[in-house]
Write a protein that holds these residues in place. Structure first.
Motif, PDB file in Angstrom:
ATOM      1  N   ALA A   1       0.456  -1.643  -0.125  1.00 58.19           N
ATOM      2  CA  ALA A   1       0.232  -0.414   0.303  1.00 58.19           C
ATOM      3  C   ALA A   1       0.722   1.304  -0.076  1.00 58.19           C
ATOM      4  CB  ALA A   1      -0.778  -0.419   1.365  1.00 58.19           C
ATOM      5  N   GLU A   2       2.080   1.763  -0.097  1.00 61.77           N
ATOM      6  CA  GLU A   2       2.582   2.276   0.794  1.00 61.77           C
ATOM      7  C   GLU A   2       3.555   3.190  -1.152  1.00 61.77           C
ATOM      8  OE1 GLU A   2       6.311   1.316   3.397  1.00 61.77           O
ATOM      9  OE2 GLU A   2       4.939   0.725   4.901  1.00 61.77           O
ATOM     10  N   HIS A   3       3.532   1.620  -1.999  1.00 68.14           N
ATOM     11  CA  HIS A   3       3.892   1.671  -3.265  1.00 68.14           C
ATOM     12  C   HIS A   3       2.847   2.284  -4.220  1.00 68.14           C
ATOM     13  CE1 HIS A   3       7.939   1.020  -2.131  1.00 68.14           C
ATOM     14  NE2 HIS A   3       7.459  -0.116  -1.538  1.00 68.14           N
ATOM     15  N   TYR A   4       1.659   1.217  -4.283  1.00 63.37           N
ATOM     16  CA  TYR A   4       0.676   1.206  -5.170  1.00 63.37           C
ATOM     17  C   TYR A   4      -0.852   1.678  -4.398  1.00 63.37           C
ATOM     18  CZ  TYR A   4       2.354  -2.688  -7.484  1.00 63.37           C
ATOM     19  OH  TYR A   4       2.957  -3.973  -8.568  1.00 63.37           O
ATOM     20  N   GLY A   5      -0.427   2.216  -3.490  1.00 61.10           N
ATOM     21  CA  GLY A   5      -1.912   3.131  -2.502  1.00 61.10           C
ATOM     22  C   GLY A   5      -2.883   2.287  -1.819  1.00 61.10           C
ATOM     23  N   ALA A   6      -3.412   2.248  -0.712  1.00 56.47           N
ATOM     24  CA  ALA A   6      -4.234   1.456  -0.385  1.00 56.47           C
ATOM     25  C   ALA A   6      -5.283   1.197  -0.960  1.00 56.47           C
ATOM     26  CB  ALA A   6      -4.886   2.403   0.728  1.00 56.47           C
ATOM     27  N   ASP A   7      -6.082   1.738  -2.114  1.00 58.66           N
ATOM     28  CA  ASP A   7      -7.326   1.871  -2.548  1.00 58.66           C
ATOM     29  C   ASP A   7      -6.925   0.726  -4.364  1.00 58.66           C
ATOM     30  OD1 ASP A   7      -5.816   4.010  -3.854  1.00 58.66           O
ATOM     31  OD2 ASP A   7      -7.686   4.515  -4.793  1.00 58.66           O
ATOM     32  N   CYS A   8      -5.806   0.467  -4.169  1.00 58.22           N
ATOM     33  CA  CYS A   8      -5.420  -0.604  -5.755  1.00 58.22           C
ATOM     34  C   CYS A   8      -5.640  -1.741  -5.406  1.00 58.22           C
ATOM     35  CB  CYS A   8      -3.517  -0.679  -4.902  1.00 58.22           C
ATOM     36  SG  CYS A   8      -2.526  -1.802  -6.412  1.00 58.22           S
ATOM     37  N   PRO A   9      -6.402  -2.194  -6.709  1.00 60.84           N
ATOM     38  CA  PRO A   9      -7.521  -3.308  -6.830  1.00 60.84           C
ATOM     39  C   PRO A   9      -5.522  -4.661  -6.634  1.00 60.84           C
ATOM     40  CG  PRO A   9      -6.927  -2.384  -8.869  1.00 60.84           C
ATOM     41  CD  PRO A   9      -6.211  -1.434  -7.448  1.00 60.84           C
ATOM     42  N   VAL A  10      -6.972  -5.654  -5.474  1.00 62.17           N
ATOM     43  CA  VAL A  10      -6.316  -6.737  -5.503  1.00 62.17           C
ATOM     44  C   VAL A  10      -7.501  -8.035  -5.532  1.00 62.17           C
ATOM     45  CG1 VAL A  10      -5.275  -8.062  -3.535  1.00 62.17           C
ATOM     46  CG2 VAL A  10      -5.232  -6.056  -3.781  1.00 62.17           C
ATOM     47  N   VAL A  11      -6.594  -9.331  -6.555  1.00 61.65           N
ATOM     48  CA  VAL A  11      -7.746 -10.247  -6.846  1.00 61.65           C
ATOM     49  C   VAL A  11      -6.698 -11.477  -6.264  1.00 61.65           C
ATOM     50  CG1 VAL A  11      -8.402 -11.628  -8.527  1.00 61.65           C
ATOM     51  CG2 VAL A  11      -8.861  -9.979  -8.795  1.00 61.65           C
ATOM     52  N   VAL A  12      -8.230 -12.119  -5.007  1.00 62.21           N
ATOM     53  CA  VAL A  12      -7.052 -13.580  -4.508  1.00 62.21           C
ATOM     54  C   VAL A  12      -7.542 -14.475  -5.223  1.00 62.21           C
ATOM     55  CG1 VAL A  12      -6.826 -14.798  -2.491  1.00 62.21           C
ATOM     56  CG2 VAL A  12      -6.321 -12.446  -2.696  1.00 62.21           C
ATOM     57  N   GLY A  13      -6.601 -15.785  -6.282  1.00 61.64           N
ATOM     58  CA  GLY A  13      -6.848 -16.816  -6.548  1.00 61.64           C
ATOM     59  C   GLY A  13      -7.331 -18.185  -5.896  1.00 61.64           C
ATOM     60  N   SER A  14      -7.886 -18.348  -5.452  1.00 60.79           N
ATOM     61  CA  SER A  14      -7.756 -20.526  -5.172  1.00 60.79           C
ATOM     62  C   SER A  14      -8.247 -21.754  -5.455  1.00 60.79           C
ATOM     63  CB  SER A  14      -8.463 -20.017  -3.393  1.00 60.79           C
ATOM     64  OG  SER A  14      -8.014 -20.592  -2.142  1.00 60.79           O
ATOM     65  N   GLN A  15      -7.575 -22.201  -5.531  1.00 58.12           N
ATOM     66  CA  GLN A  15      -8.107 -23.289  -6.022  1.00 58.12           C
ATOM     67  C   GLN A  15      -8.875 -23.204  -8.170  1.00 58.12           C
ATOM     68  OE1 GLN A  15      -9.965 -24.965  -2.586  1.00 58.12           O
ATOM     69  NE2 GLN A  15      -8.834 -27.239  -3.372  1.00 58.12           N
ATOM     70  N   VAL A  16      -8.051 -22.274  -7.937  1.00 59.97           N
ATOM     71  CA  VAL A  16      -9.185 -21.782  -9.747  1.00 59.97           C
ATOM     72  C   VAL A  16      -9.310 -23.471 -11.492  1.00 59.97           C
ATOM     73  CG1 VAL A  16      -8.989 -19.944 -11.602  1.00 59.97           C
ATOM     74  CG2 VAL A  16      -8.280 -19.447  -8.423  1.00 59.97           C
ATOM     75  N   SER A  17     -10.210 -23.229 -11.426  1.00 58.61           N
ATOM     76  CA  SER A  17     -10.962 -23.939 -12.453  1.00 58.61           C
ATOM     77  C   SER A  17     -11.311 -24.881 -11.564  1.00 58.61           C
ATOM     78  CB  SER A  17      -9.252 -24.286 -13.247  1.00 58.61           C
ATOM     79  OG  SER A  17      -7.972 -24.976 -13.059  1.00 58.61           O
ATOM     80  N   GLN A  18     -11.158 -25.577 -10.192  1.00 53.38           N
ATOM     81  CA  GLN A  18     -11.327 -26.704  -9.203  1.00 53.38           C
ATOM     82  C   GLN A  18     -12.807 -26.463  -8.999  1.00 53.38           C
ATOM     83  OE1 GLN A  18      -8.088 -28.319  -7.330  1.00 53.38           O
ATOM     84  NE2 GLN A  18      -6.995 -27.083  -7.848  1.00 53.38           N
ATOM     85  N   PRO A  19     -13.691 -27.825  -8.420  1.00 55.53           N
ATOM     86  CA  PRO A  19     -14.561 -27.555  -7.798  1.00 55.53           C
ATOM     87  C   PRO A  19     -15.206 -26.603  -6.933  1.00 55.53           C
ATOM     88  CG  PRO A  19     -14.489 -29.435  -8.525  1.00 55.53           C
ATOM     89  CD  PRO A  19     -12.873 -28.638  -8.517  1.00 55.53           C
TER      90      PRO A  19
END
Length: 251
Positions: free
Chosen positions: A178-196
């Motif tokens: 956040a110190e570099h991108y800013g706290a409002d920078c978007p983030v995506v977290v993908g867990s077990q993507v493409s699985q059930p």
């Protein structure tokens, strides 16, 4: 006989390459990490194949299985989650096989970060927003990072940042980034993507840690950070735009 290091993709059986399926189908032994793999992937194995889950084995134990199989005259499918070129320990295994005189090759696969970007319908390189993607990981509780590969140095470029093996440290990393991108920078977290059990979390550096912790994510996840994830109104790529093109000379 050959050990085939095969990119098993993010987990789904239908995200394997045609070459990967052919090699798996003709290998008498298959080693895989059950933590990261949808069991359906193993449906491509021969009915009489020896299946070995490596999630609790060290590299020496894995190598013993690989050498044993080739001594038996078998081809081996050594499945790697995602693509073998990133965080797959292929380098460590391959040098052990070289010492044992065992031939090996590598078949690429779909990376987890590419599958995550596809799941949210986002390109990670957007004209005049971000033209670089940095693949890295967290340092704590893992092998030390090489000198000069500080997370802050990567973030200072404003490139799209992909973090592997880092979801347990999301809060610390989000605060640092956040110190570099800013706290409002978007983030995506993908867990077990493409699985059930696929889970996609969308947020910002300000709130993503709360989401990760509320879902108790501890492994099998990739974190993508950067403004390309929310870019709107950007210019067309030079490749497809007339802007700045040199016209063909007239005769």
């Amino acid at each position: 006989m050959t050990v085939h290091f095969i990119g098993a993709g993010p987990g789904a059986a239908d995200l394997l390459t045609l070459r990967a399926v052919r090699l798996i189908a003709t290998s008498r032994m298959c080693l895989y990490a059950g933590t990261y793999l949808d069991a359906e992937v193993l449906s491509h194995c021969p009915a009489d194949a020896e299946l070995i889950d490596t999630q609790h084995l060290d590299l020496d134990a894995i190598t013993e299985h690989l050498v044993r199989a080739t001594n038996e005259g078998w081809d081996v499918a050594r499945l790697c989650s995602g693509d073998p070129s990133v965080y797959s320990a292929v380098a460590e295994q391959a040098r052990r096989l070289d010492r044992a005189g065992v031939p090996w090759d590598v078949t690429p696969g779909v990376s987890a970060y590419a599958a995550t970007a596809a799941a949210v319908g986002r390109e990670l390189t957007v004209p005049e927003v971000a033209q670089s993607v940095v693949l890295t990981r967290a340092q704590r509780d893992s092998t030390a990072m090489p000198s000069g590969e500080a997370l802050g140095s990567f973030a200072a470029t404003s490139a799209t940042l992909v973090l592997h093996l880092a979801v347990r440290h999301t809060r610390r990393l989000a605060d640092e980034l956040a110190e570099h991108y800013g706290a409002d920078c978007p983030v995506v977290v993908g867990s077990q993507v493409s699985q059930p059990a696929e889970l996609i979390l969308r947020g910002t550096l300000a709130d993503i840690a709360d989401q990760v912790e509320s879902h108790e994510l501890r492994q099998a996840a990739v974190i993508i950070v950067g403004w390309a994830l929310a870019a709107e109104g950007f210019v067309d790529s030079h490749l497809y735009s007339s802007r700045g093109r040199t016209p063909f000379p007239t005769v």
